[in-house]
Design an enzyme around this catalytic site. Structure first.
Site, mmCIF file in Angstrom:
data_model
loop_
_atom_site.group_PDB
_atom_site.id
_atom_site.type_symbol
_atom_site.label_atom_id
_atom_site.label_comp_id
_atom_site.label_asym_id
_atom_site.label_seq_id
_atom_site.Cartn_x
_atom_site.Cartn_y
_atom_site.Cartn_z
ATOM 1 N N LYS A 1 0.862 -1.177 0.000
ATOM 2 C CA LYS A 1 0.000 0.000 0.000
ATOM 3 C C LYS A 1 0.902 1.233 0.000
ATOM 4 C CE LYS A 1 -3.845 1.921 2.768
ATOM 5 N NZ LYS A 1 -4.827 1.626 3.829
ATOM 6 N N SER B 1 -9.756 1.932 2.927
ATOM 7 C CA SER B 1 -8.928 2.757 2.088
ATOM 8 C C SER B 1 -7.965 1.970 1.185
ATOM 9 C CB SER B 1 -8.117 3.721 2.964
ATOM 10 O OG SER B 1 -7.205 3.023 3.774
ATOM 11 N N SER C 1 -9.778 -0.737 6.870
ATOM 12 C CA SER C 1 -9.282 -0.547 5.502
ATOM 13 C C SER C 1 -8.754 -1.787 4.814
ATOM 14 C CB SER C 1 -8.184 0.501 5.497
ATOM 15 O OG SER C 1 -8.774 1.759 5.472
HETATM 16 N N1 GLN Z 1 -12.927 4.219 6.858
HETATM 17 C C1 GLN Z 1 -12.143 4.366 8.030
HETATM 18 C C2 GLN Z 1 -11.610 5.777 8.126
HETATM 19 O O1 GLN Z 1 -11.824 6.534 7.240
HETATM 20 C C3 GLN Z 1 -11.020 3.360 8.087
HETATM 21 C C4 GLN Z 1 -9.850 3.713 7.268
HETATM 22 C C5 GLN Z 1 -8.633 2.878 7.561
HETATM 23 O O2 GLN Z 1 -8.704 1.817 8.166
HETATM 24 N N2 GLN Z 1 -7.477 3.391 7.154
HETATM 25 O O3 GLN Z 1 -10.981 6.129 9.065
#
Ligand code: GLN
Length: 411
Positions: free
Chosen positions: A19, A96, A120
Site C-alpha cells: 500500500k 482505504s 481498511s
Molecule cells: N474508513 C475508516 C476511516 O476513514 C477506516 C480507514 C482505515 O482503516 N485506514 O478512518
C-alpha cells in the site's frame, strides 16, 4: 491491473505489492497524498525488508484514500487514478486499501500488503471479493508506515486464497526492535491448516442494520455451515452503540497530530519560500495539497483534543475504548470467534457516493471499527452472492492461526 498502482513494475512467481503508505526505498511513497509528492524514502519499511530478503518480486505501490482517510478509495488527489471495482467497474473498490484489493483480485498469485486503521483491509477485501486479514495490533512491525492513527494502525494482508494470505502473514509477522509497539510472541506456522469445529457468536442486532440482501446471503452461509460450526447469539451492546463515535474521535485526534509534520519544508511537495513567513508558507502548502477529507479531520481532530474539550471528547473516548475492549474480551471467553457481515452495504456505484455526507460514510464502518479499536485480529472472507459480500470473523488477540483455520471453513 496497473490502474490499482501508483507505481508498477513487472514481476514473476508469487509477487507482492505494498500500500502506498508503506515506504519502499527510492520509490515514491506518498500515501496517495499530493503533499508528499516527490518524497522518495531513503529506507525500507520493515515489512518491505522482510519480503525483499525472502526474494519475492515487488510489483509496486497500491492506491489508497489519502493517508487512509476513507471507505471507498475515492478520497485521493486528482493526479492519482481512482481505482474501479475489478468485478463491477461502475462501482468503488472500497477503502482505504482499494488498490491492494483490486490488485489481489486481478493478479494471479499476488499478495497485497495493506494497512487498516478502522477497517481498511476488511472493507475493500469484501467489496472486491478477496480475503483480507488484519492481524493483532503489534504482531506486524509498523516501522516505515506513514502513520494515520498510531494506536490503531496495523499492517496486514489481502489476497485471493487463504494459502497466499497465510504465506503473506508468515513473511511479515514478528517482533521488530524498531517499532516500540511491536510485541514479542512466538510465531506459529500460519500456513498449516487444521480442521476445527469452532463456536462462533453472531452479535445481537447486527443483522438488523445490514442491507436485506446481505442479511439473506449471510444467513444462507450460516445454514450451509451448521454441521461444521456451532453458531450462537452473543451481545456487544456497547460496541454497537459507541464504536463509530469512539473510533472517529480517537482516529481523528491522532491523525491531526500526525499531519502536523507536513508543512512543505521537510517532505515531498514544496513551493518557493519567497518573502512569506513560515506560518503563511505552510498554510499555503497545506491549503493547496490536503484534500477535503484530510482538512476535515485536521479540524475535527484538533478540536477534540483542545484544552477545554479534551476531557469531554478525546479523554472520554479513550475511557470508552477500554469498555469496548472489555466487552469483546468477555464475549471471546465464551466463543472462538465473532461473526457478522463485513460491510452493511454492497460496493456502491461512484455516482452514489459523491453526495454522501461524511457522517453517512463514517456510519458504514460500524461493523469493522470495533475489532480495530480493540486491536483484535479479524478476517474478511468472500461469500457466494450476486454482488460482492464478505463475512468478517474476529478472534482473540494473537489468535491469527485459529482465525485462518476458521477462514478455511468459509473458503
Ligand atoms: N474508513 C475508516 C476511516 O476513514 C477506516 C480507514 C482505515 O482503516 N485506514 O478512518
Amino acid at each position: 491491473m496497473k490502474e490499482y498502482f501508483s507505481y508498477y513494475k513487472e514481476g514473476k512467481g508469487i509477487t507482492f505489492s505494498f500500500k502506498d503508505n508503506i515506504v519502499v526505498k527510492d520509490i515514491e511513497s506518498v500515501a496517495s497524498s499530493k503533499i508528499l509528492k516527490g518524497y522518495k524514502p531513503v529506507f525500507d519499511a520493515t515489512v518491505v525488508t522482510k519480503v525483499k530478503k525472502a526474494g519475492y518480486d515487488i510489483l509496486g505501490k497500491t492506491l489508497q484514500d489519502e493517508f487512509g482517510f476513507g471507505s471507498f478509495c475515492t478520497n485521493l488527489d486528482t493526479s492519482f487514478n481512482t481505482p474501479r471495482n475489478p468485478l463491477h467497474p461502475d462501482r468503488v473498490t472500497g477503502g482505504s486499501s482499494g488498490g491492494a484489493a483490486g490488485a489481489a483480485k486481478k493478479i494471479k498469485n499476488h499478495i497485497a500488503i495493506a494497512e487498516s486503521t478502522g477497517g481498511s483491509i476488511a472493507n475493500p477485501a469484501a467489496f472486491c471479493n478477496v480475503i483480507g486479514l488484519t492481524p493483532t495490533y503489534g504482531l506486524v512491525s509498523r516501522y516505515g508506515l506513514i502513520d494515520y492513527a498510531n494506536s490503531l494502525d496495523k499492517i496486514g494482508v489481502i489476497s485471493s486464497s487463504l494459502e497466499l494470505v497465510s504465506l503473506g502473514l508468515q513473511k511479515i509477522a514478528g517482533y521488530d526492535e524498531k517499532d516500540s509497539t511491536s510485541v514479542k510472541v512466538d510465531i506459529p506456522d500460519y500456513t498449516k491448516r487444521k480442521v476445527i469445529k469452532p463456536v462462533l457468536g453472531i452479535p445481537k442486532g447486527y443483522l438488523g442494520i445490514v442491507d436485506p440482501v446481505i442479511k439473506k446471503d449471510f444467513e444462507k452461509v450460516i445454514t450451509s455451515l451448521k454441521n461444521k460450526v456451532v453458531f450462537k447469539e452473543v451481545d456487544l451492546p456497547l460496541n454497537k452503540k459507541y464504536s463509530v463515535s469512539t473510533y472517529y474521535i480517537i482516529a481523528m485526534a491522532e491523525a491531526s497530530t500526525n499531519l502536523a509534520k507536513y508543512t512543505g519544508l521537510r517532505y515531498g511537495f514544496t513551493k518557493d519560500f519567497e518573502k512569506n513567513d513560515f506560518n503563511e508558507f505552510s498554510s499555503l502548502v497545506r491549503s493547496e495539497c490536503f484534500g477535503e477529507e484530510s482538512k476535515r479531520r485536521i479540524m475535527l481532530g484538533t478540536f477534540t483534543r483542545m484544552a477545554g474539550y479534551r476531557d469531554q471528547y478525546y479523554d472520554k473516548a479513550l475511557r470508552v475504548r477500554r469498555l469496548l475492549i472489555n466487552e469483546y474480551k468477555d464475549v471471546l471467553k465464551k466463543v472462538d470467534g465473532i461473526i457478522h457481515p463485513t460491510m452493511p452495504i454492497h460496493p456502491p456505484k461512484f455516482e452514489d457516493v459523491k453526495d454522501l455526507k461524511p457522517l453517512e460514510v463514517y456510519n458504514m464502518d460500524l461493523l469493522t471499527v470495533g475489532a480495530n479499536l480493540a486491536g483484535l485480529p479479524h478476517i474478511s472472507m468472500p461469500i457466494k452472492a450476486s454482488l460482492p459480500t464478505g463475512v468478517m470473523i474476529t478472534t482473540d488477540h494473537f489468535e491469527e492461526k485459529k482465525l485462518l483455520d476458521i477462514g478455511g471453513l468459509f473458503e
